[in-house]
Design an enzyme around this catalytic site. Structure first.
Site, mmCIF file in Angstrom:
data_model
loop_
_atom_site.group_PDB
_atom_site.id
_atom_site.type_symbol
_atom_site.label_atom_id
_atom_site.label_comp_id
_atom_site.label_asym_id
_atom_site.label_seq_id
_atom_site.Cartn_x
_atom_site.Cartn_y
_atom_site.Cartn_z
ATOM 1 N N SER A 15 -31.590 37.440 -21.533
ATOM 2 C CA SER A 15 -30.367 38.254 -21.534
ATOM 3 C C SER A 15 -29.139 37.347 -21.586
ATOM 4 O O SER A 15 -29.250 36.124 -21.490
ATOM 5 C CB SER A 15 -30.304 39.172 -20.305
ATOM 6 O OG SER A 15 -29.945 38.453 -19.156
ATOM 7 N N SER A 138 -20.660 26.508 -14.039
ATOM 8 C CA SER A 138 -19.675 27.589 -13.933
ATOM 9 C C SER A 138 -18.331 26.953 -13.595
ATOM 10 O O SER A 138 -18.293 25.818 -13.092
ATOM 11 C CB SER A 138 -20.086 28.529 -12.800
ATOM 12 O OG SER A 138 -19.049 29.444 -12.508
ATOM 13 N N TYR A 151 -23.591 30.570 -4.498
ATOM 14 C CA TYR A 151 -23.570 30.386 -5.957
ATOM 15 C C TYR A 151 -22.706 29.165 -6.303
ATOM 16 O O TYR A 151 -23.140 28.284 -7.057
ATOM 17 C CB TYR A 151 -23.011 31.651 -6.608
ATOM 18 C CG TYR A 151 -22.898 31.607 -8.111
ATOM 19 C CD1 TYR A 151 -24.035 31.632 -8.919
ATOM 20 C CD2 TYR A 151 -21.651 31.538 -8.736
ATOM 21 C CE1 TYR A 151 -23.928 31.599 -10.302
ATOM 22 C CE2 TYR A 151 -21.539 31.513 -10.114
ATOM 23 C CZ TYR A 151 -22.671 31.538 -10.888
ATOM 24 O OH TYR A 151 -22.556 31.510 -12.261
ATOM 25 N N THR A 186 -21.459 39.547 -19.541
ATOM 26 C CA THR A 186 -22.922 39.672 -19.543
ATOM 27 C C THR A 186 -23.296 40.564 -18.356
ATOM 28 O O THR A 186 -22.422 41.033 -17.632
ATOM 29 C CB THR A 186 -23.615 38.301 -19.337
ATOM 30 O OG1 THR A 186 -23.367 37.889 -17.979
ATOM 31 C CG2 THR A 186 -23.116 37.254 -20.298
#
Ligand SMILES: NC(=O)c1ccc[n+]([C@@H]2O[C@H](COP(=O)([O-])OP(=O)(O)OC[C@H]3O[C@@H](n4cnc5c(N)ncnc54)[C@H](OP(=O)(O)O)[C@@H]3O)[C@@H](O)[C@H]2O)c1
Length: 261
Positions: A15, A138, A151, A186
């Site tokens: 994905s 990120s 994260y 996304t």
């Protein structure tokens, strides 16, 4: 056809960014390996690709699964030219509300799983005379951000690891590209974890307004081709990198006021 007949292995290809990367690399002549946990979704991606594409199911949190995946990849193609470490999961909970098991799960997938796969593939790349490794971290691999403590920590850890690889692997002709996206449209927030480990399951407004995934994939593929060491991809959110670096107090003022969802 910048990647004609190059063997490119993309994790998290079922994905989002990984899927878009699979189409982009395939359109540039690469022979693919696509990996993630969900075979059916990988099959759906494979059906849209006309060139060579091998599905290898892989759970990054399971070391045996990583070993088997590396063996299958090498048995099939004999080598991997480019590894794109893209798979990852996000978080939507304050640090104080995030259970230890969730902190550990996010580190297992994003950090330990990624470095385990990389380290198991590296000897083959070195024997082959070189290669390329990309890692999708990120913008929050460069600064902290609310609701993303584990994260952000996992992505910061990747910077420490892959910046070291850049220095250690130069004599082996292995080039590493660290890719730091901002908000990309996304399903990442749909798959993110709440503090108790349940799935967050919502499309955040911020995510919805993010950069188009196809544009992000194009920029990633260009950066890998040009062997950049580190790139930032996004809209105005990429400015936060420079604010943090040059005007840290202003960064802190703005970051604590941006909507984290
Ligand atoms: N979208 C953004 O705004 C954004 C911003 C910065 C960075 N990123 C990073 O970009 C990467 C891709 O994210 P995305 O936005 O494309 O999100 P996504 O659509 O949720 O994709 C995540 C991918 O990771 C795979 N994955 C998750 N856990 C796994 C595991 N244990 N083993 C193997 N594969 C696993 C998923 O596949 P299965 O479920 O089939 O295993 C899926 O293919 C992530 O590393 C993310 O942190 C995204």
């Amino acid at each position: 056809m910048r990647f004609q007949d190059k063997i490119v292995w993309i994790t998290g290809a079922s994905s989002g960014i990984g899927e878009a990367l699979a189409y982009r690399f395939a359109s540039e002549g690469a022979k693919l390996i696509i990996s993630s946990r969900r075979e059916q979704e990988l099959q759906r991606v494979k059906e849209k690709i006309s060139g060579e594409c091998l599905i290898i199911c892989l759970d990054l949190t399971d070391s045996n699964s990583v070993d088997n995946a590396v063996n299958t990849a090498i048995e099939h193609y004999g080598k991997v030219d480019i590894l794109v470490n893209n798979a990852g999961i996000s978080q939507r909970a304050f640090a104080i509300d995030t259970q230890e098991i969730v902190d550990r799960k996010i580190m297992e997938v994003n950090y330990f799983g990624t470095i385990n796969l990389t380290k198991k593939l590296l000897p083959y790349m070195i024997n082959n005379g070189g290669g390329q490794i990309a890692v999708i971290t990120s913008l929050v691999g460069k600064f902290g951000f609310p609701l993303r403590s584990a994260y952000a920590a996992s992505k910061h850890a990747l910077h420490g690891f892959f910046e070291t690889l850049q220095l250690e692997l130069k004599p082996h002709h292995i080039y590493t590209t660290i890719i730091c996206p901002g908000r990309i449209k996304t399903n990442v927030s749909l798959h993110a974890l709440n503090g108790d480990g349940s799935v967050y399951g919502k499309m955040d407004a911020g995510q919805e307004k993010g950069m188009k995934v196809e544009d992000c994939a194009q920029k990633i593929v260009n950066a890998i081709y040009q062997k950049h060491r580190e790139i930032y991809i996004g809209k105005a959110d990429t400015l936060m990198i420079y604010l943090k670096r040059y005007l840290p107090s202003l960064f802190h003022f703005i970051a604590s006021r941006i909507k984290p969802l």
